[in-house]
Design an enzyme around this catalytic site. Structure first.
Site, PDB file in Angstrom:
ATOM      1  N   ARG A  81       0.836  -1.195   0.000  1.00 16.92           N
ATOM      2  CA  ARG A  81       0.000   0.000   0.000  1.00 16.92           C
ATOM      3  C   ARG A  81       0.877   1.254   0.000  1.00 16.92           C
ATOM      4  NH1 ARG A  81      -3.661  -1.518   5.121  1.00 16.92           N
ATOM      5  NH2 ARG A  81      -1.692  -2.565   5.670  1.00 16.92           N
TER       6      ARG A  81
ATOM      7  N   LYS B 162       1.695   1.828   7.304  1.00 20.84           N
ATOM      8  CA  LYS B 162       2.057   0.997   8.448  1.00 20.84           C
ATOM      9  C   LYS B 162       2.994   1.724   9.398  1.00 20.84           C
ATOM     10  CE  LYS B 162       0.828  -2.398   9.369  1.00 20.84           C
ATOM     11  NZ  LYS B 162      -0.377  -2.644  10.222  1.00 20.84           N
TER      12      LYS B 162
ATOM     13  N   TYR C 190      -0.900   4.297  10.717  1.00 19.23           N
ATOM     14  CA  TYR C 190      -1.240   3.305  11.736  1.00 19.23           C
ATOM     15  C   TYR C 190      -0.037   3.115  12.643  1.00 19.23           C
ATOM     16  CZ  TYR C 190      -5.420   1.922   9.102  1.00 19.23           C
ATOM     17  OH  TYR C 190      -6.635   1.918   8.464  1.00 19.23           O
TER      18      TYR C 190
ATOM     19  N   HIS D 255      -0.490   1.236  16.227  1.00 17.35           N
ATOM     20  CA  HIS D 255      -0.698  -0.001  17.008  1.00 17.35           C
ATOM     21  C   HIS D 255       0.395  -0.163  18.061  1.00 17.35           C
ATOM     22  CE1 HIS D 255      -3.885  -1.162  14.264  1.00 17.35           C
ATOM     23  NE2 HIS D 255      -3.067  -1.058  13.242  1.00 17.35           N
TER      24      HIS D 255
ATOM     25  N   GLU E  10      -5.668   4.523  13.888  1.00 18.30           N
ATOM     26  CA  GLU E  10      -6.598   3.586  14.520  1.00 18.30           C
ATOM     27  C   GLU E  10      -7.303   4.146  15.749  1.00 18.30           C
ATOM     28  OE1 GLU E  10      -2.598   2.606  16.442  1.00 18.30           O
ATOM     29  OE2 GLU E  10      -3.304   3.140  14.437  1.00 18.30           O
TER      30      GLU E  10
ATOM     31  N   ASP F   3      -2.732  -7.111  15.024  1.00 17.14           N
ATOM     32  CA  ASP F   3      -2.082  -5.792  15.105  1.00 17.14           C
ATOM     33  C   ASP F   3      -2.078  -5.248  16.524  1.00 17.14           C
ATOM     34  OD1 ASP F   3      -1.089  -5.177  12.575  1.00 17.14           O
ATOM     35  OD2 ASP F   3      -3.037  -4.519  11.843  1.00 17.14           O
TER      36      ASP F   3
END
Length: 375
Positions: free
Chosen positions: A15, A75, A94, A96, A118, A270
């Site tokens: 991505r 990511k 993101y 996490h 998130e 995740d």
């Protein structure tokens, strides 16, 4: 504002933080976008597409980071990328962090402002930047489970939907949120016997109305989890506590009671995973076996369908990227409590309560961190 888009370097992550159409919108607002060479290759967008949209293409991630004020990714930063982060950077991606103490430590040490997709909220209580990837992951979970139920891939040798005269597979979905809803949709469409467990009667009622009698809804208790997981052919874990580590709903002992050749897909990986036996895997090496049960725990499942995922993610993130760029990060966060909920780390402080609790940091409310921020 100067915006940097580095190429994703997580294993088989294809991505990209901004698609060319999003770059064009930012350029039209007067912002300068720098994109690392081949950043869009995984979604079929070459460097020329980015240049036509108004971006400048640079050779390395180091150049993109050095030029940028705002860094937009998909990511979490890998260790080599974290070394490029500095005070003055605003990171939007993101994160996490709850199950990732090394990343959290490096982000705190960087002095940067780090906003996590998130934990950004919506006026209706949802998670608008997590939702599109949860939709993708929920659908992919059924595909992956069906694949690994096939005998050549180590499974029971079952067709998910069966055939006339032969029972379908039993699919158990833990959690009736976005992941669960989309997993149910695909599993029912493939003809499986589907059971969904959730601790909210309202969620179960919504699913009942949406899918009708073919779906079996069960209020989630320890007893219900044990009964249904032990008899399942495929279990999909889709539970989520925003920003926090996922609860361990399925113990190692319960995994040992499942049928040899059955499959679990942990979409919550995740955030640490909801099966006690889960550990993160990659698209290059997606599964492992514990007590005869195949575990699929790929930590970036939507990266397997990057073109669909990148465009779906950009649809959700672009308004927030524009707000950060147009207003500046400080004003954008001050004026929007939902974007402010995404602030996880700022100026060496942890500003997300679940992350602070999970990793043992002192918690500083985002409003307090903003009040201390330099102009």
């Amino acid at each position: 504002m100067r915006i940097g888009v580095p190429r994703e370097i997580k294993v088989l992550e294809n991505r990209v933080g901004l698609v060319p159409g999003a770059v064009r919108e930012l350029a039209a607002h007067g912002h300068e976008v720098v994109v690392e060479r081949n950043a869009g290759q995984g979604i079929g967008m070459d460097d020329a597409a980015y240049e036509r949209a108004g971006a400048r293409v640079v050779a390395t991630a180091a150049e993109a980071f050095a030029h940028a004020e705002l860094i937009v990714k998909v990511k979490e930063l890998q260790s080599a990328e974290r070394a490029l982060l500095r005070p003055g950077h605003v990171l939007f991606t993101y994160l996490h962090l709850a199950p990732d103490p090394e990343q959290a430590r490096d982000l705190v040490a960087s002095g940067a402002v780090c906003i996590a997709y998130e934990t950004v909220t919506s006026p209706h209580g949802g998670l608008p930047l997590l939702a599109p990837m949860s939709e993708v992951a929920g659908r992919m979970a059924v595909q992956a489970g069906a694949y690994y139920l096939e005998k050549p891939h180590g499974g029971l040798g079952m067709l998910l939907g069966g055939v006339p005269g032969v029972d379908p597979a039993k699919v158990v979905v833990l959690g009736g949120g976005v992941v669960g809803t989309h997993a149910v949709h695909i599993a029912l469409g493939m003809g499986a016997e589907v059971w969904v467990l959730d601790r909210s009667v309202e969620v179960l009622r919504r699913l009942w109305v949406q899918f009708g009698r073919p779906l079996n809804t069960v209020f989630s208790t320890r007893d219900a989890v044990e009964r249904h997981v032990a008899s399942a052919d495929l279990v999909i874990g889709g539970v989520l506590i925003p920003g926090a580590a996922a609860p361990k709903l399925v113990s190692r002992e319960l995994i040992a009671r499942m049928k040899p050749g059955s499959v679990v897909v942990d979409v919550a990986i995740d955030q640490g995973g909801c099966f006690e036996t889960s550990r993160p895997t990659t698209h290059a090496d997606p599964v492992y076996v514990v007590d005869g049960v195949t575990h699929y725990c790929v930590a970036n499942m939507p990266g397997g369908v990057p073109r669909t995922s990148a465009f779906a993610l950009n649809n959700a993130t672009l308004p927030f990227v524009l707000a950060l760029a147009d207003k500046g990060w400080k004003r954008a966060l001050a004026e929007d409590e939902h974007l402010r909920a995404g602030l996880n780390v700022a100026f060496g402080k942890v500003t997300c309560a679940p992350v602070a609790e999970a990793l043992g940091y002192a918690y500083v409310p985002p409003e307090e961190a903003l009040a201390r921020a330099p102009d």
